[in-house]
Enzyme design. Structure first.
Site, PDB file in Angstrom:
ATOM      1  CB  ILE A  35      42.746  40.930  31.775  1.00 20.94           C
ATOM      2  CG1 ILE A  35      42.647  42.450  32.074  1.00 20.94           C
ATOM      3  CG2 ILE A  35      43.601  40.340  32.740  1.00 20.94           C
ATOM      4  CD1 ILE A  35      41.929  42.590  33.374  1.00 20.94           C
ATOM      5  CB  ILE A 112      30.095  40.228  31.070  1.00 22.95           C
ATOM      6  CG1 ILE A 112      28.970  39.536  31.814  1.00 22.95           C
ATOM      7  CG2 ILE A 112      30.509  39.160  29.732  1.00 22.95           C
ATOM      8  CD1 ILE A 112      27.576  38.988  31.270  1.00 22.95           C
ATOM      9  N   GLY A 170      25.879  50.790  40.981  1.00 25.59           N
ATOM     10  CA  GLY A 170      25.692  50.336  39.779  1.00 25.59           C
ATOM     11  C   GLY A 170      26.111  48.862  39.505  1.00 25.59           C
ATOM     12  CE1 TYR A 174      32.965  42.460  36.322  1.00 26.50           C
ATOM     13  CE2 TYR A 174      33.443  43.807  38.059  1.00 26.50           C
ATOM     14  CZ  TYR A 174      33.801  43.244  37.145  1.00 26.50           C
ATOM     15  OH  TYR A 174      35.212  43.073  36.837  1.00 26.50           O
ATOM     16  CB  ILE A 220      42.977  46.510  33.768  1.00 29.67           C
ATOM     17  CG1 ILE A 220      43.051  46.103  35.212  1.00 29.67           C
ATOM     18  CG2 ILE A 220      44.259  46.104  33.041  1.00 29.67           C
ATOM     19  CD1 ILE A 220      44.593  46.292  36.154  1.00 29.67           C
TER      20      ILE A 220
HETATM   21  N1  LIG Z   1      39.185  45.765  32.811  1.00 33.16           N
HETATM   22  C1  LIG Z   1      39.089  46.164  33.988  1.00 33.16           C
HETATM   23  O1  LIG Z   1      39.268  46.986  34.595  1.00 33.16           O
HETATM   24  C2  LIG Z   1      39.221  44.693  34.844  1.00 33.16           C
HETATM   25  C3  LIG Z   1      39.095  45.007  36.449  1.00 33.16           C
HETATM   26  C4  LIG Z   1      38.734  44.132  37.440  1.00 33.16           C
HETATM   27  C5  LIG Z   1      38.544  42.814  36.790  1.00 33.16           C
HETATM   28  N2  LIG Z   1      38.468  42.547  35.422  1.00 33.16           N
HETATM   29  C6  LIG Z   1      38.070  41.391  34.869  1.00 33.16           C
HETATM   30  O2  LIG Z   1      39.072  40.852  34.237  1.00 33.16           O
HETATM   31  C7  LIG Z   1      38.482  39.806  33.301  1.00 33.16           C
HETATM   32  C8  LIG Z   1      38.830  40.266  32.057  1.00 33.16           C
HETATM   33  O3  LIG Z   1      38.416  41.496  31.641  1.00 33.16           O
HETATM   34  P1  LIG Z   1      38.763  42.659  30.223  1.00 33.16           P
HETATM   35  O4  LIG Z   1      38.726  43.697  30.599  1.00 33.16           O
HETATM   36  O5  LIG Z   1      40.009  41.965  29.751  1.00 33.16           O
HETATM   37  O6  LIG Z   1      37.796  42.165  29.385  1.00 33.16           O
HETATM   38  P2  LIG Z   1      37.357  42.338  27.989  1.00 33.16           P
HETATM   39  O7  LIG Z   1      38.271  42.978  27.259  1.00 33.16           O
HETATM   40  O8  LIG Z   1      35.794  42.672  27.811  1.00 33.16           O
HETATM   41  O9  LIG Z   1      37.518  40.691  27.385  1.00 33.16           O
HETATM   42  C9  LIG Z   1      36.419  39.849  27.523  1.00 33.16           C
HETATM   43  C10 LIG Z   1      37.017  38.588  27.000  1.00 33.16           C
HETATM   44  O10 LIG Z   1      35.883  37.471  27.701  1.00 33.16           O
HETATM   45  C11 LIG Z   1      35.311  36.841  26.923  1.00 33.16           C
HETATM   46  N3  LIG Z   1      34.024  36.485  27.103  1.00 33.16           N
HETATM   47  C12 LIG Z   1      33.229  37.630  27.416  1.00 33.16           C
HETATM   48  N4  LIG Z   1      31.864  36.922  27.659  1.00 33.16           N
HETATM   49  C13 LIG Z   1      32.030  35.626  27.662  1.00 33.16           C
HETATM   50  C14 LIG Z   1      31.185  34.375  27.700  1.00 33.16           C
HETATM   51  N5  LIG Z   1      30.195  34.632  28.154  1.00 33.16           N
HETATM   52  N6  LIG Z   1      31.729  33.225  27.375  1.00 33.16           N
HETATM   53  C15 LIG Z   1      33.055  33.103  27.173  1.00 33.16           C
HETATM   54  N7  LIG Z   1      33.876  34.121  26.951  1.00 33.16           N
HETATM   55  C16 LIG Z   1      33.389  35.306  27.282  1.00 33.16           C
HETATM   56  C17 LIG Z   1      35.427  37.768  25.543  1.00 33.16           C
HETATM   57  O11 LIG Z   1      35.258  36.801  24.369  1.00 33.16           O
HETATM   58  P3  LIG Z   1      34.758  37.670  22.776  1.00 33.16           P
HETATM   59  O12 LIG Z   1      35.991  38.350  22.461  1.00 33.16           O
HETATM   60  O13 LIG Z   1      34.388  36.764  21.875  1.00 33.16           O
HETATM   61  O14 LIG Z   1      33.528  38.655  23.369  1.00 33.16           O
HETATM   62  C18 LIG Z   1      36.841  38.368  25.637  1.00 33.16           C
HETATM   63  O15 LIG Z   1      37.649  37.271  25.122  1.00 33.16           O
HETATM   64  C19 LIG Z   1      37.169  39.828  33.578  1.00 33.16           C
HETATM   65  O16 LIG Z   1      36.599  38.847  34.184  1.00 33.16           O
HETATM   66  C20 LIG Z   1      36.858  41.214  34.112  1.00 33.16           C
HETATM   67  O17 LIG Z   1      35.547  41.116  35.379  1.00 33.16           O
HETATM   68  C21 LIG Z   1      38.455  43.426  34.642  1.00 33.16           C
END
Ligand SMILES: NC(=O)c1ccc[n+]([C@@H]2O[C@H](COP(=O)([O-])OP(=O)(O)OC[C@H]3O[C@@H](n4cnc5c(N)ncnc54)[C@H](OP(=O)(O)O)[C@@H]3O)[C@@H](O)[C@H]2O)c1
Length: 279
Positions: A35, A112, A170, A174, A220
């Site tokens: 995202i 995370i 679970g 989060y 997503i």
């Molecule tokens: N995907 C979904 O269904 C969904 C739904 C609702 C909300 N969200 C929220 O949307 C956001 C993005 O999700 P995503 O699915 O795009 O995640 P993702 O694909 O797992 O990407 C995570 C990103 O965050 C970085 N990151 C992780 N831990 C970190 C830390 N401790 N310090 C700095 N950067 C960190 C990662 O860096 P590295 O590449 O270096 O690991 C990566 O750039 C999150 O907050 C998630 O909770 C996601």
């Protein structure tokens, strides 16, 4: 959408389509994948200069930087740091300001999951998720707010989750971290308005204000969902009125809308992007 086309989805690009954010500098944490990467592309497509944070996956960050540069013919700066560490939060914000001269838009997107039912959740599983998802947003916002308040304008957008509204088996850690962002957003929004009012900037005719909002994505298609077993995924999709996972770009467009100067009368709000999941 299946897990197989998640990577392909993340690689999709948008070219320059407008100049709503021309001259603005944006810092997107977790901006190198999923995202966050889509948010970077979306902000750049409106002319913003973009800085992307990441935790440690340098190959993914470099790949993102190269793809970005070839699409937009401009660099994205990448900033390694753990948002779960207050020092890294302050350092990366300072780094972005030093490199680009200002910070107009902060997107607290890094997040995370460590999923376990309550009875199995270890102390560390709780603290790590709270640190990254909630405390990180606080320390980054604190550093950015100081700078934005001095300049008299800014945008902070927090990326929460529909799970923060509904809870989920679970995901106690989060869900708590993501609903914590609602209180943080509303408090920051009030304090930002207060700081601008105190400085006499709130009533300046051309001031675009200092707003703080949250988006709550539903499910997503990113790598974050790759570990979800196909059968569980089928059940999830069956509960979504629009009958599919969302695309990172569909979250990103709400972020760039909130970041625009013209969104100056929207603050302290929660914006759902979830295919109707919470109806
Ligand atoms: N995907 C979904 O269904 C969904 C739904 C609702 C909300 N969200 C929220 O949307 C956001 C993005 O999700 P995503 O699915 O795009 O995640 P993702 O694909 O797992 O990407 C995570 C990103 O965050 C970085 N990151 C992780 N831990 C970190 C830390 N401790 N310090 C700095 N950067 C960190 C990662 O860096 P590295 O590449 O270096 O690991 C990566 O750039 C999150 O907050 C998630 O909770 C996601």
């Amino acid at each position: 959408m299946t897990n197989a086309n998640i990577a392909q989805q993340d690689e999709s690009t948008a070219t320059r389509v407008g100049d709503k954010l021309k001259g603005r500098v944006a810092f997107v944490t977790g901006g190198t994948r999923g995202i966050g990467a889509a948010i970077c592309r979306s902000l750049a497509s409106q002319g913003a200069t973009v800085a992307a944070g990441y935790a440690g996956n340098t190959p993914a960050a470099e790949k993102f930087r190269e793809a970005f540069a070839s699409t937009y013919r401009t660099d994205v700066s990448i900033h390694r740091g753990n948002v779960g560490d207050p020092h890294d939060c302050r350092r990366t914000v300072a780094e972005v300001i030093a490199m680009h001269g200002r910070l107009d838009i902060l997107v607290n997107n890094a997040g995370i999951t460590i999923d376990k039912t309550v009875l199995k959740l270890a102390d560390d599983d709780w603290f790590k998720v709270l640190n990254v998802n909630l405390s990180g947003a606080f320390f980054l916002s604190q550093a950015a707010l100081r700078h934005m308040a001095e300049r008299g304008s800014g945008r902070i957008v927090n990326v929460s989750s529909v799970i923060g509204e509904t809870g989920n088996i679970g995901q106690a850690n989060y869900a708590a971290s993501k609903s914590g962002l609602f209180g943080l957003t509303k408090t920051l929004a009030r304090e930002a308005a207060f700081l601008l009012a105190k400085a006499g900037k709130l009533t300046e005719p051309d001031n675009i204000g200092l707003t703080v909002n949250t988006v709550t994505p539903g499910f997503i298609a990113t790598e974050m969902l790759e570990h979800v077993p196909p059968k569980v995924m089928e059940k999830i999709v069956a509960q979504i009125p629009l009958a599919r996972l969302g695309k990172p770009e569909e979250v990103a467009r709400v972020v760039h809308f909130l970041a625009a100067d013209a969104s100056s009368y929207i603050t302290g709000q929660v914006w759902g992007v979830n295919g109707g999941l919470d109806m």
